[in-house]
Enzyme design. Structure first.
Site, PDB file in Angstrom:
ATOM      1  N   HIS A 284       0.858  -1.198   0.000  1.00 54.41           N
ATOM      2  CA  HIS A 284       0.000   0.000   0.000  1.00 54.41           C
ATOM      3  C   HIS A 284       0.886   1.238   0.000  1.00 54.41           C
ATOM      4  CE1 HIS A 284      -3.925   1.971   1.686  1.00 54.41           C
ATOM      5  NE2 HIS A 284      -3.193   2.868   1.040  1.00 54.41           N
TER       6      HIS A 284
ATOM      7  N   GLU B 125     -11.463   3.179   5.844  1.00 50.79           N
ATOM      8  CA  GLU B 125     -10.415   4.067   6.380  1.00 50.79           C
ATOM      9  C   GLU B 125     -11.133   5.141   7.202  1.00 50.79           C
ATOM     10  OE1 GLU B 125      -8.301   6.397   3.445  1.00 50.79           O
ATOM     11  OE2 GLU B 125      -6.622   6.818   4.802  1.00 50.79           O
TER      12      GLU B 125
ATOM     13  N   ASP C 111       1.574   3.922   2.864  1.00 51.02           N
ATOM     14  CA  ASP C 111       0.557   4.813   2.287  1.00 51.02           C
ATOM     15  C   ASP C 111       1.194   5.988   1.538  1.00 51.02           C
ATOM     16  OD1 ASP C 111      -2.063   5.355   1.679  1.00 51.02           O
ATOM     17  OD2 ASP C 111      -2.647   6.094   3.650  1.00 51.02           O
ATOM     18  N   ASP C 112       1.468   7.091   2.247  1.00 49.49           N
ATOM     19  CA  ASP C 112       2.042   8.300   1.627  1.00 49.49           C
ATOM     20  C   ASP C 112       3.204   8.775   2.505  1.00 49.49           C
ATOM     21  OD1 ASP C 112      -0.144   8.864  -0.493  1.00 49.49           O
ATOM     22  OD2 ASP C 112      -1.257   8.577   1.367  1.00 49.49           O
TER      23      ASP C 112
ATOM     24  N   HIS D  78      -9.611   0.998  -1.369  1.00 44.83           N
ATOM     25  CA  HIS D  78      -9.596   1.603  -0.043  1.00 44.83           C
ATOM     26  C   HIS D  78     -11.028   1.510   0.500  1.00 44.83           C
ATOM     27  CE1 HIS D  78      -5.795   3.238  -1.349  1.00 44.83           C
ATOM     28  NE2 HIS D  78      -5.664   4.046  -0.318  1.00 44.83           N
TER      29      HIS D  78
ATOM     30  N   HIS E  65       1.239   4.891  -2.343  1.00 49.98           N
ATOM     31  CA  HIS E  65       0.879   5.770  -3.467  1.00 49.98           C
ATOM     32  C   HIS E  65       2.159   6.440  -3.914  1.00 49.98           C
ATOM     33  CE1 HIS E  65      -3.476   5.508  -2.479  1.00 49.98           C
ATOM     34  NE2 HIS E  65      -2.997   5.317  -1.252  1.00 49.98           N
TER      35      HIS E  65
HETATM   36  N1  ADE Z   1      -4.742   8.752  -1.790  1.00 45.71           N
HETATM   37  C1  ADE Z   1      -3.513   8.779  -1.275  1.00 45.71           C
HETATM   38  N2  ADE Z   1      -3.528   8.365  -0.007  1.00 45.71           N
HETATM   39  C2  ADE Z   1      -4.805   8.049   0.290  1.00 45.71           C
HETATM   40  C3  ADE Z   1      -5.473   7.557   1.443  1.00 45.71           C
HETATM   41  N3  ADE Z   1      -4.826   7.291   2.573  1.00 45.71           N
HETATM   42  N4  ADE Z   1      -6.802   7.364   1.373  1.00 45.71           N
HETATM   43  C4  ADE Z   1      -7.466   7.613   0.255  1.00 45.71           C
HETATM   44  N5  ADE Z   1      -6.898   8.084  -0.858  1.00 45.71           N
HETATM   45  C5  ADE Z   1      -5.568   8.287  -0.846  1.00 45.71           C
HETATM   46 ZN    ZN Z   2      -3.830   4.749   0.525  1.00 49.31          ZN
END
Ligand code: ADE
Ligand code: ZN
Length: 343
Positions: free
Chosen positions: A23, A206, A284-285, A203, A25
């Site tokens: 996971h 969340e 994630d990011d 997703h 991005h």
């Molecule tokens: N795009 C990038 N990170 C995300 C996240 N945590 N939830 C939804 N969309 C995303």
């Molecule tokens: Zn994500």
């Protein structure tokens, strides 16, 4: 052994632990330093003066707060070289964190909607993935995410654009603003992706409710669940996820920074494992949330006092949940077992 020594030893164990990232991005791995370098290279003005100013702006109250800044940051990505540099930078970090395999998301609509051709984005990222394999031996797969705040026709248009690359795209995903955008909105395009032989992930749970996880299972027919935190609110749903051994790609530092959990000490990662859920740890990011996969492992290991056995289970789950062919999966699992035995 002193407390500090024990901590260092745990961190060394985590760094060396063979693992897969499921996971991530790629646009979320854009570090402020690279953002400035790309802005300069492309002759763009940023609304920030320094890297510190950028980091100071990363103070989010919810998912939408973050997404606004994330989409703005992505605008410095213009050329194939930009996407390649971004991707190579991510894989350099992943290699240093013991990642053997990564399945990464990209958001084509964030780029095509501002006039960047799909080919520029896809070739740049795929070129970076090939370079990472040559440099570090890391294997990887690419997952095309549809932006759920846009409509299904836009997702279909993107899917059609991707057609020449479908043999190099492993699956489709669904991301962006969850609340108010239930998975069912994308049932037809996910069905088309399934017919084209692609894997399907989404997703769900969340910020959204357990009902969105049910919908992702029953209407999108997902092969993997991204996040899934709110599945814990529904025991029947947990039973279904356990019975089918659905992989959950959990992102602890993201959950804290987006206020999905109040603090790392309250993260449910060990609750998930105790219930028999196939949970994994992911970043994630990472440029926006304060750490790559190693930092995510360390945060939950310390915050929830995880045992080495639990850490190995999380790593094993990552290989079990990856879209790997069987010989490669077995090879990675053997490497993990060998490490766990000597560690
Ligand atoms: N795009 C990038 N990170 C995300 C996240 N945590 N939830 C939804 N969309 C995303
Ligand atoms: Zn994500």
């Amino acid at each position: 052994m002193g407390l500090q020594d024990a901590r260092t030893e745990l961190e060394t164990f985590i760094t060396g632990l063979p693992k897969a990232e499921l996971h991530l991005h790629i646009e979320g791995s854009l570090e402020p330093e690279l953002m400035f370098a790309l802005a300069r290279r492309n002759g763009l003005e940023l609304p920030f003066k320094t890297v510190e100013d950028v980091r100071a702006a990363y103070n989010f109250s919810n998912l939408q707060d973050f997404l606004n800044i994330y989409y703005a940051g992505a605008q410095v990505l213009r050329t194939e070289e930009d996407f390649r540099d971004l991707t190579v930078a991510y894989f350099d970090r992943a290699a240093a964190d013991g990642v053997l395999h990564a399945e990464i998301f990209f958001d084509p609509q964030t780029h095509t909607d501002r006039g960047i051709p799909f080919a520029v984005v896809a070739e740049g990222i795929l070129g970076g993935m090939a370079e990472a394999q040559a440099r570090h031996g890391i294997t990887s797969k690419l997952i095309l995410c549809f932006l759920r705040h846009l409509d299904e026709d836009a997702a279909f248009a993107t899917f059609r654009m991707a057609e020449p690359w479908l043999d190099r795209i492993a699956g489709v995903g669904l991301d962006s603003s969850e609340r108010g955008h239930p998975p069912g909105k994308f049932a037809r395009v996910f069905a088309a992706a399934g017919e084209a032989g692609l894997k399907r992930v989404a997703h769900a749970g969340e910020e959204g409710p357990a009902a969105y996880v049910w919908e992702a299972l029953n209407t999108l027919h997902i092969d993997r669940l991204d996040h899934g935190n709110h599945a814990l609110d529904d025991e029947t749903l947990v039973e279904r996820l356990v019975a089918t051994q659905m992989t959950l790609t959990v992102c602890p530092l993201s959950n804290v920074r987006l206020c999905v959990v109040p603090e790392i000490g309250a993260h449910p990662i060990d609750t998930m494992l105790a219930k028999g859920l196939r949970a994994t740890v992911n970043s994630d990011d990472p440029a926006y949330f304060g750490g790559y996969i190693g930092e995510n492992f360390k945060a939950v290991a310390l915050g929830r006092q995880l045992s080495r056995e639990q850490l190995v289970t999380l790593a094993r789950n990552s290989f079990l949940g990856a879209f790997l062919d069987d010989p490669t999966r077995q090879d990675y699992l053997r490497r993990l077992d060998a490490y766990a035995q000597k560690g």
